[in-house]
Design a protein around this motif. Structure first.
Motif, PDB file in Angstrom:
ATOM      1  N   SER A  35       0.827  -1.196   0.000  1.00 17.21           N
ATOM      2  CA  SER A  35       0.000   0.000   0.000  1.00 17.21           C
ATOM      3  C   SER A  35       0.868   1.257   0.000  1.00 17.21           C
ATOM      4  N   PHE A  36       0.223   2.402   0.151  1.00 16.26           N
ATOM      5  CA  PHE A  36       0.894   3.690  -0.010  1.00 16.26           C
ATOM      6  C   PHE A  36       2.023   3.910   0.989  1.00 16.26           C
ATOM      7  N   LEU A  41      -0.496  -5.893   2.117  1.00 15.43           N
ATOM      8  CA  LEU A  41      -1.874  -6.317   2.323  1.00 15.43           C
ATOM      9  C   LEU A  41      -2.185  -7.540   1.458  1.00 15.43           C
ATOM     10  N   ASN A  42      -3.063  -8.360   1.962  1.00 14.30           N
ATOM     11  CA  ASN A  42      -3.368  -9.665   1.371  1.00 14.30           C
ATOM     12  C   ASN A  42      -4.689  -9.627   0.606  1.00 14.30           C
ATOM     13  N   HIS A 116      -7.746   2.253  -2.745  1.00 12.50           N
ATOM     14  CA  HIS A 116      -7.370   2.945  -3.984  1.00 12.50           C
ATOM     15  C   HIS A 116      -6.123   2.319  -4.619  1.00 12.50           C
ATOM     16  N   ILE A 117      -5.119   2.053  -3.793  1.00  9.60           N
ATOM     17  CA  ILE A 117      -3.908   1.415  -4.290  1.00  9.60           C
ATOM     18  C   ILE A 117      -4.226   0.025  -4.835  1.00  9.60           C
ATOM     19  N   PHE A 118      -5.070  -0.710  -4.140  1.00 10.65           N
ATOM     20  CA  PHE A 118      -5.464  -2.044  -4.598  1.00 10.65           C
ATOM     21  C   PHE A 118      -6.144  -1.973  -5.958  1.00 10.65           C
ATOM     22  N   VAL A 122      -3.868  -3.694  -8.727  1.00  5.60           N
ATOM     23  CA  VAL A 122      -4.295  -5.075  -8.923  1.00  5.60           C
ATOM     24  C   VAL A 122      -5.522  -5.190  -9.823  1.00  5.60           C
ATOM     25  N   VAL A 123      -6.607  -4.525  -9.448  1.00  2.00           N
ATOM     26  CA  VAL A 123      -7.884  -4.758 -10.134  1.00  2.00           C
ATOM     27  C   VAL A 123      -7.920  -4.145 -11.524  1.00  2.00           C
ATOM     28  N   MET A 124      -7.575  -2.894 -11.652  1.00  2.00           N
ATOM     29  CA  MET A 124      -7.702  -2.215 -12.944  1.00  2.00           C
ATOM     30  C   MET A 124      -6.852  -2.855 -14.036  1.00  2.00           C
ATOM     31  N   PRO A 125      -5.577  -3.191 -13.762  1.00  2.53           N
ATOM     32  CA  PRO A 125      -4.790  -3.851 -14.819  1.00  2.53           C
ATOM     33  C   PRO A 125      -5.361  -5.203 -15.247  1.00  2.53           C
ATOM     34  N   ALA A 126      -6.067  -5.890 -14.347  1.00  2.00           N
ATOM     35  CA  ALA A 126      -6.601  -7.221 -14.657  1.00  2.00           C
ATOM     36  C   ALA A 126      -7.990  -7.174 -15.280  1.00  2.00           C
TER      37      ALA A 126
END
Length: 320
Positions: A35-36, A41-42, A116-118, A122-126
């Protein structure tokens, strides 16, 4: 959307330990992200082949992925992907106190920035060409709503399940100010808050937020076996941060323009229902659906209520 058969009471434990366990071993993957502030974080995720929609969860206070094994299985069977980050200080994410059953946060902005970092890492690129739906429960409902207000454009719609828009039993401003001064002067922000208790391994189903005994027992067994799942009581800092949430959410609620469904529980002992009425008045895209016979966790309610809840959630996700 594929057809999903919901589990009852009699078959729940057996199927969770066989078919659901096999689903998780075969399809669910675990990941980590920084994270920032460098905290690790898992998270867990699974995306069916040809899925066009994914759900991102924001879970509640003292929760962890195991509590949602049934929920994510239904999503996957229906043809939807999911991402489940364990919030800071919960599950296998960093941020635990020396007393690992006590939950601390300095400010809800920290939860929001973690989320936001997640999303960005992680989510947006996938999911560049997939529709994204937020499902947020209780404390996660507060975190998710604050995120939606601050960072529009990440989600196509949202489902808030018993969201913590307004807490019951909030101390007066004077008491909160005195508690804040005391915690600051004596270094007690990370100490357990008055009225809270440590995890003692004793079942409290009768006074819990669920009406399904087998689901409570399934979750509680995981708590007994794994210290990471024994988060149980709020710190003074978590309480002080949570008391601020109501004013912050409603200050910027008019910014919310996406479709939002709010599921409420008629027997909720944690959340003040006045917050839902106020939210509906300030957010034109909000639809309130009440389950009067449910406690706080509608996804762990009695069978008829629980199945109707899942049916409606899946329909909302499926709807264009």
């Amino acid at each position: 959307m594929n057809k999903v058969n919901f589990l009852g009471e009699d078959d729940f434990i057996r199927i969770m330990k066989t078919e659901n366990s096999e689903f998780r071993k075969t399809h669910v993957k675990q990941g980590k992200f920084q994270s920032f502030d460098g905290a690790t974080l898992n998270y867990y995720f699974a995306i069916p082949e040809n899925a066009t929609k994914v759900v991102v969860f924001a879970h509640g206070f003292c929760e962890f992925f195991g509590k949602y094994h049934e929920y994510v299985w239904y999503l996957y069977q229906a043809g939807f992907g999911f991402f489940f980050p364990e919030q800071r200080g919960h599950g296998y994410s960093e941020g635990k106190m020396k007393e690992p059953d006590v939950v601390y946060i300095d400010d809800y902005d920290t939860y929001v920035e973690d989320f936001h970092i997640f999303m960005d890492k992680v989510v947006m690129p996938a999911t560049p060409e997939k529709k994204r739906i937020l499902i947020a429960h209780s404390m996660g409902g507060a975190v998710g709503t604050l995120f939606l207000e601050k960072y529009p454009g990440y989600f196509d719609k949202a489902v808030l399940s018993s969201p913590m828009l307004k807490m019951k039993s909030v101390p007066s401003k004077l008491v909160r100010s005195l508690l804040s001064i005391y915690a600051f002067l004596f270094g007690k922000r990370k100490a357990m808050a008055p009225g809270q208790k440590h995890f003692d391994g004793v079942s409290v189903f009768e006074t819990s937020s669920t009406k399904s005994r087998v689901r409570y027992d399934y979750m509680f067994e995981m708590r007994l076996k794994d210290e990471h799942y024994q988060t149980y009581g709020a710190s003074i800092g978590w309480g002080l941060a949570s008391y601020k949430v109501y004013d912050r959410i409603f200050k910027n609620a008019s910014r919310l323009s996406l479709p939002i469904t709010v599921f409420t529980a008629g027997q909720d002992h944690l959340i003040d229902s006045d917050g839902y009425t106020e939210f509906a008045g300030k957010v034109p895209g909000a639809k309130i659906i009440a389950f009067e016979d449910s406690r706080h966790e509608i996804f762990n309610a009695e069978e008829e209520t629980r199945n109707e809840y899942f049916r409606q959630v899946l329909e909302i996700i499926d709807r264009d």
